[in-house]
Write a protein that holds these residues in place. Structure first.
Motif, short mmCIF file in Angstrom:
data_model
loop_
_atom_site.label_atom_id
_atom_site.label_comp_id
_atom_site.label_asym_id
_atom_site.label_seq_id
_atom_site.Cartn_x
_atom_site.Cartn_y
_atom_site.Cartn_z
N ASN A 75 0.81 -1.21 0.00
CA ASN A 75 0.00 0.00 0.00
C ASN A 75 0.85 1.26 0.00
N LEU A 76 2.13 1.13 0.26
CA LEU A 76 3.02 2.28 0.27
C LEU A 76 3.62 2.57 -1.11
N ALA A 77 3.24 1.78 -2.11
CA ALA A 77 3.75 2.02 -3.47
C ALA A 77 3.29 3.39 -3.97
N ALA A 78 4.00 3.91 -4.96
CA ALA A 78 3.75 5.26 -5.44
C ALA A 78 2.36 5.43 -6.03
N THR A 79 1.86 4.40 -6.69
CA THR A 79 0.53 4.46 -7.31
C THR A 79 -0.17 3.13 -7.11
N PRO A 80 -1.49 3.11 -7.20
CA PRO A 80 -2.20 1.82 -7.13
C PRO A 80 -1.77 0.86 -8.23
N GLU A 81 -1.45 1.40 -9.40
CA GLU A 81 -1.01 0.54 -10.49
C GLU A 81 0.31 -0.16 -10.15
N ARG A 82 1.22 0.61 -9.54
CA ARG A 82 2.49 0.01 -9.15
C ARG A 82 2.26 -1.03 -8.05
N MET A 83 1.35 -0.74 -7.15
CA MET A 83 1.04 -1.66 -6.06
C MET A 83 0.64 -3.03 -6.62
N ARG A 85 -1.49 7.09 5.30
CA ARG A 85 -1.40 6.62 3.91
C ARG A 85 -1.51 5.09 3.84
N MET A 86 -2.52 4.60 4.52
CA MET A 86 -2.82 3.17 4.52
C MET A 86 -4.33 3.00 4.51
N PRO A 87 -4.83 1.84 4.05
CA PRO A 87 -6.27 1.62 4.07
C PRO A 87 -6.78 1.50 5.51
N ALA A 88 -8.08 1.75 5.68
CA ALA A 88 -8.73 1.43 6.94
C ALA A 88 -8.85 -0.09 7.07
N ASP A 89 -9.41 -0.53 8.17
CA ASP A 89 -9.39 -1.95 8.52
C ASP A 89 -10.39 -2.76 7.70
N GLN A 90 -10.13 -4.07 7.64
CA GLN A 90 -11.01 -4.99 6.96
C GLN A 90 -10.99 -6.33 7.68
N GLU A 91 -12.01 -7.13 7.47
CA GLU A 91 -12.09 -8.50 8.00
C GLU A 91 -12.66 -9.35 6.88
N THR A 92 -11.83 -10.01 6.13
CA THR A 92 -12.27 -10.53 4.83
C THR A 92 -12.40 -12.04 4.78
N ILE A 93 -12.54 -12.70 5.90
CA ILE A 93 -12.78 -14.14 5.86
C ILE A 93 -13.48 -14.57 7.13
N ARG A 94 -14.48 -15.40 6.96
CA ARG A 94 -15.08 -16.12 8.06
C ARG A 94 -15.77 -17.34 7.48
N TYR A 95 -15.93 -18.38 8.30
CA TYR A 95 -16.53 -19.63 7.85
C TYR A 95 -17.95 -19.73 8.39
#
Length: 617
Positions: free
Chosen positions: A307-315, A372-382
């Motif tokens: 997420n610290l890359a110069a652009t989203p494309e570079r990321m 300069r970072m995204p907010a939080d996420q919780e992207t998996i649960r069963y």
């Protein structure tokens, strides 16, 4: 041992890198097309990896387990063409396996009579025994309740399967046919991948290909050092976050803390210190992270750095392979913590910890970089349903449901993201055709994304009607605590399970549940988490809020409450009323808005504290 040249042909490096990526994808495609269980074939909760003979991970499209436990128990010099090694023992996996349903197969690659690389696959399987269907008992207090533990063994010897070992494993599973078919698919796919990779060595020679391996990893190391870590100011930063329950004790804050030190002049510039992480839990949320110098965790956490890359494309161009490992030092607390559990502490819900660590690293980097970072996420649960079908045969419908990702400094979060690459929810047609279930609704959970200048992504809303008496299961976190917002953004909506929504028997089900009884005809509503918002929601352009309403991501009431946008009966914004309401909401704020917003659940579990010292810049 073949000598490795000090330099590699840059054209050949590109050929080798492309071939590695293609082989990895071929292995995963073969597994997906030939496996049998819904979790592997349809939900795609598996991944492949390619490692060199120095045990370095070469590919970066997907994370994978480790080869270290295999070579620890089976010397490379004694391996043969056609061997397949297997393990799922968490405490003997060197940190590469998190819970027993993750089964791992490893195949050596030969060239010029020597082992030169490894093809590996591991995935989450339907059932490997234990106290409950699915092998993830939420109230487990030891590994012995979680299923069959298998240390590294030779499952195939020179191309011949070990039928005795396979009989033992399938006998311990409630879904023996699916398990046998999945293992056969994974072993066969990895053997095919090993042949493909062997052809690369035969074509260009071992020395030349291994020089390319060195170049690929060296390039990653240099890119991360110069492009990514250079964005972190030298200094020391602290952040902590929490899992909310462990299935045994009452809900409480299970602390995970990172002290991050950046020293751009050091050979190993980034130090991640987990000292301060809470004690080992009684229930199954522990993760064995302190093996092999934290090798697995380094690669697990490194994607956050992109997420610290110069652009989203570079990321999007940056891989995470073994090249990141030399740049990170990990320091672990003494034995007996959430990240350093002592056998036989249970681990089946360790996702609560390793997912939270992604957020902890993002949070500490947000502090270091001014947001300069995204907010939080919780992207998996069963979640899942089990019972007997119309023919009286047992079934288990279990799936991995994603959630919204966090808003970013340049864009909204993504909806219904799954942390496992290429993973997805089970298709409705498949579910209804195979199980006595009806999917009555599947869409985005309105108002679940955290409000912000850049809104958090939305989670799922899924309605499942059971057609026969059954039981519902859930292994999920973030039902009390929320995905936090950053830099003025607000927290997303937590996870929620409701039985008979809107009906006379409506009630909530705990996010950790093994056997919630469901009568035939009952509907279960599952709402997954929304990502945290980024930036002040009152700064979100009115036209973007109206678009959210049109796309059913935000309700009219949510637009007014969270964004100060007033919508008239025609669906248009009342700009005069909106300006007045936004001014009123700004005036009502007391003092400076906190940098992080944890949502109301944190105050509940922390005894009323709105935030703690680690939330302050």
């Amino acid at each position: 041992m073949t000598a490795v040249p000090t330099s590699a042909d840059p054209v050949l490096v590109e050929i080798v890198a492309g071939t590695l990526a293609a082989i990895e994808m071929e292995v995963e495609t073969a597994i997906g097309r030939t496996s049998r269980s819904p979790m592997i074939r349809d939900a795609h909760d598996f991944r492949a990896g390619i490692h060199d003979r120095q045990l370095r991970k070469l590919t970066g499209r997907s994370y994978s387990a480790l080869v270290q436990p295999v070579v620890r128990d089976y010397p490379i010099e004694e391996m043969n063409v056609g061997d397949v090694f297997f393990h799922n023992d968490v405490y003997l996996s060197e940190g590469g396996i998190g819970h027993l349903p993750d089964l791992c197969v490893t195949v050596p690659v030969f060239a010029e009579g020597e082992v030169v690389a490894f093809i590996q696959a591991f995935g989450h399987h339907d059932d490997i025994g234990g106290a409950v269907p699915g092998s993830m008992p939420s109230a487990a207090t030891s590994m012995f309740e979680e299923g069959l533990m298998v240390p590294p063994i030779k499952l195939w010897d020179r191309g011949v399967p070990n039928e005795s070992a396979l009989k033992i494993m399938t006998r311990n599973s409630r879904m023996p046919d699916s398990l046998a078919a999945d293992l056969d698919a994974e072993c066969s796919a990895c053997l095919a991948g090993a042949r493909r990779l062997g052809e690369l060595f035969e074509r260009y020679g071992v020395a030349a290909v291994e020089a390319c391996f060195d170049a690929i990893l060296a390039n990653s190391t240099e890119v991360y050092r110069t492009e990514i870590l250079s964005q972190i100011p030298d200094g020391t930063y602290v952040w902590e976050d929490y899992a909310e329950h462990d299935g045994v004790d009452e809900p409480m804050l299970h602390r995970q803390r990172i002290t991050l030190t950046m020293d751009s002049t050091a050979e190993v510039p980034l130090v991640i210190d987990f000292t301060g992480t809470g004690p080992q839990a009684k229930g199954p949320i522990n993760h064995c992270g302190d093996y092999s110098d934290g090798n697995f965790l380094k690669k697990w956490l490194a994607p956050i750095l992109r997420n610290l890359a110069a652009t989203p494309e570079r990321m999007s161009e940056l891989d995470v392979n073994e090249g990141v490992v030399p740049l990170i030092e990990m320091r672990f607390p003494e034995k007996g913590t959430l990240l350093t559990p002592v056998f036989p502490a249970p681990t089946n819900a360790r996702t609560f910890v390793i997912l939270r660590l992604l957020g902890v690293l993002a949070g500490v980097l947000a502090k270091a970089t001014g947001g300069r970072m995204p907010a939080d996420q919780e992207t998996i649960r069963y979640t899942g349903v089990y019972g007997t079908d119309h023919d009286g045969e047992p079934y288990l419908m279990r799936e991995v449901l994603g959630g919204g990702s966090g808003g970013r400094y340049y864009a909204d979060g993504e909806d219904t993201i799954h942390v496992v690459p290429d993973s997805r929810n089970l298709p409705t047609e498949f579910t209804e055709g195979r199980f006595p279930l009806r999917i009555e609704a599947l869409g985005l959970a309105m108002d679940s994304g955290g409000p912000g200048r850049y809104r958090g992504g939305c989670g799922y809303e899924k309605h499942i009607r059971v057609l026969r008496d059954a039981h519902f299961m859930s292994i999920a976190d973030r039902s009390i605590l929320a995905c936090w917002g950053v830099k003025g953004g607000k927290a997303g909506r937590p996870f929620q399970i409701t039985v008979d929504p809107g009906g006379p028997d409506e009630h909530e089900v705990d996010a950790l549940a093994d056997a919630e009884p469901l009568k035939a005809g009952t509907v279960v509503r599952v709402r997954t988490t929304g990502g945290g918002g980024w930036g002040d929601p009152l700064e979100r352009p009115v036209e973007e809020v109206l678009q959210d309403i049109a796309w059913l991501k935000v309700s009219v009431e949510g637009a007014r409450r969270d964004y100060g946008v007033v919508v008239d009966d025609d669906g248009d914004a009342d700009l005069t009323a909106t300006d007045a309401l936004r001014e009123e909401l700004r005036a009502a704020r007391t003092g400076e808005e906190p940098f992080f917003d944890r949502g109301p659940g944190y105050a509940t579990l922390s005894g009323g504290a709105a935030f703690n010292e680690f939330d302050v810049l």
